[in-house]
Design an enzyme around this catalytic site. Structure first.
Site, PDB file in Angstrom:
ATOM      1  N   HIS A 159      12.059  16.701 -10.598  1.00  0.00           N
ATOM      2  CA  HIS A 159      11.037  16.077 -11.428  1.00  0.00           C
ATOM      3  C   HIS A 159      11.060  14.564 -11.203  1.00  0.00           C
ATOM      4  O   HIS A 159      12.077  13.911 -11.379  1.00  0.00           O
ATOM      5  CB  HIS A 159      11.326  16.409 -12.895  1.00  0.00           C
ATOM      6  CG  HIS A 159      10.262  16.024 -13.845  1.00  0.00           C
ATOM      7  ND1 HIS A 159      10.191  14.769 -14.413  1.00  0.00           N
ATOM      8  CD2 HIS A 159       9.214  16.722 -14.352  1.00  0.00           C
ATOM      9  CE1 HIS A 159       9.158  14.703 -15.228  1.00  0.00           C
ATOM     10  NE2 HIS A 159       8.549  15.880 -15.216  1.00  0.00           N
ATOM     11  N   GLY A 169      18.722  17.133 -20.236  1.00  0.00           N
ATOM     12  CA  GLY A 169      17.916  17.691 -19.151  1.00  0.00           C
ATOM     13  C   GLY A 169      16.925  16.690 -18.604  1.00  0.00           C
ATOM     14  O   GLY A 169      16.656  16.650 -17.407  1.00  0.00           O
ATOM     15  N   GLU A 224       5.746  18.660 -11.158  1.00  0.00           N
ATOM     16  CA  GLU A 224       5.690  17.200 -11.312  1.00  0.00           C
ATOM     17  C   GLU A 224       6.799  16.539 -10.507  1.00  0.00           C
ATOM     18  O   GLU A 224       7.418  15.566 -10.948  1.00  0.00           O
ATOM     19  CB  GLU A 224       5.812  16.804 -12.789  1.00  0.00           C
ATOM     20  CG  GLU A 224       4.811  17.483 -13.702  1.00  0.00           C
ATOM     21  CD  GLU A 224       4.974  17.129 -15.169  1.00  0.00           C
ATOM     22  OE1 GLU A 224       3.974  17.136 -15.891  1.00  0.00           O
ATOM     23  OE2 GLU A 224       6.131  16.843 -15.568  1.00  0.00           O
ATOM     24  N   CYS A 230       2.718  12.116 -22.713  1.00  0.00           N
ATOM     25  CA  CYS A 230       3.672  11.147 -22.173  1.00  0.00           C
ATOM     26  C   CYS A 230       2.966  10.018 -21.435  1.00  0.00           C
ATOM     27  O   CYS A 230       3.423   8.868 -21.479  1.00  0.00           O
ATOM     28  CB  CYS A 230       4.662  11.851 -21.251  1.00  0.00           C
ATOM     29  SG  CYS A 230       3.910  12.827 -19.935  1.00  0.00           S
ATOM     30  N   CYS A 231       1.835  10.310 -20.772  1.00  0.00           N
ATOM     31  CA  CYS A 231       1.165   9.278 -19.981  1.00  0.00           C
ATOM     32  C   CYS A 231       0.413   8.264 -20.849  1.00  0.00           C
ATOM     33  O   CYS A 231       0.573   7.054 -20.643  1.00  0.00           O
ATOM     34  CB  CYS A 231       0.237   9.924 -18.954  1.00  0.00           C
ATOM     35  SG  CYS A 231       1.134  10.889 -17.704  1.00  0.00           S
TER      36      CYS A 231
END
Length: 799
Positions: free
Chosen positions: A266, A201, A319, A403-404
């Site tokens: 996304h 995904g 996002e 994640c950032c």
């Protein structure tokens, strides 16, 4: 030097031992991070931050949040319960990749020992057949892969593959690399050889498999990357759960990738997919991939990229890419990961085509979109990066979805690996940074020393030291901004044309600059000690957007060289930024401030501040002094408003309101989101740039009775109310209310006014309701939201 030789020998041995024959590779090949050593200037400061702060900080947060112990628990080394989301495995993987690059910059035995211990826990968590996912119950084969749309099983191991490759290339240690080869073998067996045709995904494993192929020479990993890409959008495929359902546009899984021509869904997922497509196209020569990826790139750079190089404008779509020219500034998403992904993708587009325009986008995204996402000390981060803020945004040291921060921990120390590339005997100079590099070409090894104060200064001096005298081409990127082109599209242009010439010399002799594919080509016989001097003029420039982009109409961005600038309230006498106007003839001068942010070039000059006249319609202007700072440095002092797209004329400026009984009153309201002063700031939507119009909403309080109150210092006569409703349909949660009314205070009792017009809920207009004059010390509005939505207002004032 001895360690480097051992690593190179290990890589050659691994590839030769694999027995896969001649290896396909990029025509334009990256020079690895281990071959480029930054030793001064802007990027050395950033590397020190990465090594000393960013990577250690991220590792500490992984300890605190259970991201490391999750592997130990899964591997039976510790007892306990899994903590956090399934995708948390990927954060540790990215940080390990960053730790590898950190070790390339500065060998640290303590860090290496610690990362070796973490890798041992990861290897212990891997199941015998290669499966690795800490949230899964060990040995539960039936639960594998069935939720690939959202489980991040392959996404996680994709990042772990990248970490394994990076750690091997820097240290020569194969433990994590071997584990990830074992995992990749499982993926090949499960999703190709056994007949399951489902992609993940969240894209990532595609580009990771290509990196694994380049590290090992095992072509089945390259083929598996292509297999996953080809399954995306293919109707009738066999999914692991027995269905043939597609994920939809959000995961770029709605039609075959070779038929896609627009970026949708996304943004980070999309950019990672486009990385994988560019990788496969560059290595295999697949023209269908190339055709599709070129069209998607043109769509993004021409219609869906912010001026700071970031992508993904939409909160509401998740996002995601918002659509052509949908680039709101104050409400834009602009995720830090999106800037990283855009840079990674454009680097691969360079590896595919060898054109410097892709490195222009890389540089814009890295310097402006990415660096804005972290504090100057490298320990606090933005998840989203709107291009302006009414109150000033605050970075956080960590997020549950991290994640950032973890992307920052790998992308920043990995920067040296993007500086150069080779193709045959040609050396491509892509980034300007004080450094010394050893570059292998078909003509031999070339040592290049760069000395520069870039990005503050456009002078770049290079010393060329080939291992032996000989002929080869040195190709130096001539940035688009130095060619009167901020981006390689018509999305953004400079307001005027600079006539300052680019200067290039070899051993003091001037050379005519005629860029080919945006590179100055110096194809000649070189000898040790040859000098190259490049000088890129850096006047202050004003950027305007394509008129189709309504969000930026009537606005301008200040730039100098590769840097985008912003203005913070702390650098304006009035502390206001949205009332500033930078006219076409406004002159701003660069000035280096060694005491600010470790040394930066700021822009200083006189602009105008707009004030609403007493009639509340016309605008009066007064001169004021401002200092603009590089946008990556904002929010590193006090909390203050910030703006990147400054008003260029009266159509876009938010003038300081004229004094009225409303804005002189004390305003209170039921708890909402926004600013109370927006009720009477005399700024209403005019059809453009709605995200720059202050508002207050009561989302997510559906069906609630809300209130707004004006209290006066003395009794006032009031006879009129004005309202402009906020409504974010179709996708948002705010709608016009079910009803509203005005009341006045009579002693201790609230009484409804006698209105002359109905209380309208009309959209997209300023509604006026007159009523019998009342003498009072307070006016109150009651707003009844509909049951399914909340209410909100741009303007709700009295006269």
């Amino acid at each position: 030097m001895k360690a480097t030789r051992l690593i190179i020998a290990a890589i050659l041995t691994l590839c030769a031992g694999a027995g896969y024959g001649a290896m396909k590779d990029y025509t334009f090949q990256p020079v690895p991070v281990t071959s480029v050593h930054i030793n001064g200037g802007f990027w050395q400061q950033k590397m020190e931050i990465a090594v000393n702060n960013t990577v250690p900080h991220n590792l500490q947060k992984c300890e605190e949040t259970g991201r490391i112990s999750n592997f130990a628990i899964a591997g039976g080394l510790e007892t306990g319960q899994h903590r956090g989301a399934g995708f948390n495995d990927s954060d540790l993987a990215k940080i390990l990749e960053g730790a590898a690059y950190s070790l390339a910059i500065k060998r640290d035995p303590k860090l290496e020992k610690y990362t070796d211990e973490i890798i041992a826990k990861i290897v212990a968590a891997q199941e015998p057949d290669g499966y690795l996912y800490t949230q899964a119950k060990r040995g539960n084969l039936e639960a594998r892969w069935v939720g690939l749309g959202g489980s991040h099983e392959m996404y996680n191991v994709g990042h772990m593959m990248e970490a394994g490759v990076a750690y091997f290339q820097v240290t020569g240690k194969r433990s994590l690399l071997d584990a990830m080869c074992k995992n990749a073998d499982l993926l090949c067996k499960t999703f190709n050889e056994s007949g399951i045709q489902q992609p993940d995904g969240h894209e990532e494993v595609e580009l990771a498999l290509v990196r694994l192929y380049r590290a090992t020479g095992n072509e089945k990993y390259l083929n598996q990357a292509k297999f996953f890409i080809d399954q995306r959008g293919r109707k009738g495929r066999k999914n692991a759960n027995g269905s043939s359902d597609l994920y939809g546009t959000y995961s770029q899984d709605y039609k075959p990738v070779i038929d896609q021509d627009q970026a949708v869904g996304h943004a980070v997922r999309g950019a990672y997919l486009y990385c994988g497509m560019a990788d496969v196209a560059a290595i295999t020569g697949d023209k269908n991939y190339t055709k599709a990826i070129d069209k998607i790139w043109e769509n993004v750079v021409g219609k869906q990229m912010y001026v700071n190089g970031s992508i993904g404008s939409s909160w509401g779509l998740g996002e995601a890419f918002g659509g052509d020219y949908d680039l709101p500034n104050l409400t834009g998403y602009s995720e830090t990961c999106g800037a990283v992904a855009n840079a990674m993708w454009n680097y691969r587009m360079f590896l595919l085509h060898g054109d410097g325009k892709y490195m222009d986008v890389f540089e814009r995204a890295a310097l402006n979109g990415f660096l804005s996402g972290m504090s100057l000390d490298g320990k606090n981060y933005y998840y989203t990066n709107p291009l302006g803020s009414m109150r000033g945004n605050i970075r956080a040291p960590w997020y549950d979805c991290a994640c950032c921060p973890s992307n920052a921990a790998r992308f920043l120390p990995g920067m040296p690996g993007y500086a150069y590339a080779v193709s045959g005997s040609s050396v491509y100079v892509n980034l300007f940074m004080t450094s010394e590099s050893s570059i292998k070409t078909s003509a031999g090894t070339v040592n290049i020393k760069q000395a520069t104060n870039y990005p503050w200064d456009g002078a770049v001096n290079m010393t060329i030291n080939p291992s032996k005298p000989g002929k080869f081409a040195l190709r130096i990127r001539i940035p688009g901004w130095a060619q009167n082109r901020p981006v390689p599209s018509a999305l953004y242009t400079y307001e005027d044309k600079s006539t300052e010439p680019i200067s290039l010399k070899i051993n003091g002799k001037p050379i005519t600059v005629t860029p080919k594919n945006n590179y100055a080509v110096l194809d000649r016989a070189w000898k040790k000690g040859d000098k190259v001097e490049l000088n890129l003029p850096m006047p202050v420039r004003k950027v305007i957007a394509n008129p189709v982009c309504k969000w930026d109409a009537g606005r301008v961005v200040l730039e100098r060289g590769p840097l985008v600038y912003c203005v913070e309230g702390v650098d304006v006498p009035s502390k206001r930024v949205f009332s500033l106007m930078v006219s076409d003839d406004a002159q701003l001068k660069p000035e280096f401030n060694k005491d600010l942010f470790g040394g930066v070039t700021v822009l200083k000059g006189t602009v105008q501040e707009a004030f609403r006249a007493a009639d509340q319609k016309s605008i009066e202007k007064k001169d004021t002094e401002i200092t603009a700072i590089p946008c990556y440095t904002y929010a590193n002092r006090e909390r203050t408003p910030m703006i990147i797209w400054l008003a260029r004329d009266e159509t876009a400026v938010q003038a300081v309101p004229s004094p009225t009984i409303a804005n002189q009153a004390t305003i209170t309201a039921s708890q909402g989101r926004g600013q109370l002063t927006s009720f009477c700031d005399q700024i209403i939507p005019n059809g453009i740039g709605l995200d720059a119009v202050p508002s207050l909403t009561w989302w997510p309080r559906n069906g609630a009775l809300e209130w707004v109150q004006y209290a006066f210092a003395k009794e006032e006569t009031v006879s009129r109310a004005k309202v402009y409703w906020f409504d974010d349909r179709p996708g948002g949660g705010v709608r016009t209310p079910q009803s509203w009314r005005a009341l006045y205070k009579d002693g201790d009792v609230w009484k409804p006014v006698t209105n002359h017009e109905p209380y309208s809920m009309d959209l997209d207009k300023l509604i006026t309701v007159n009523f019998d004059p009342v003498k009072t010390t307070a006016i109150r509005f009651e707003i009844q939201s509909i049951n399914t939505h909340s209410s909100g207002v741009y303007e709700l004032t009295i006269e």
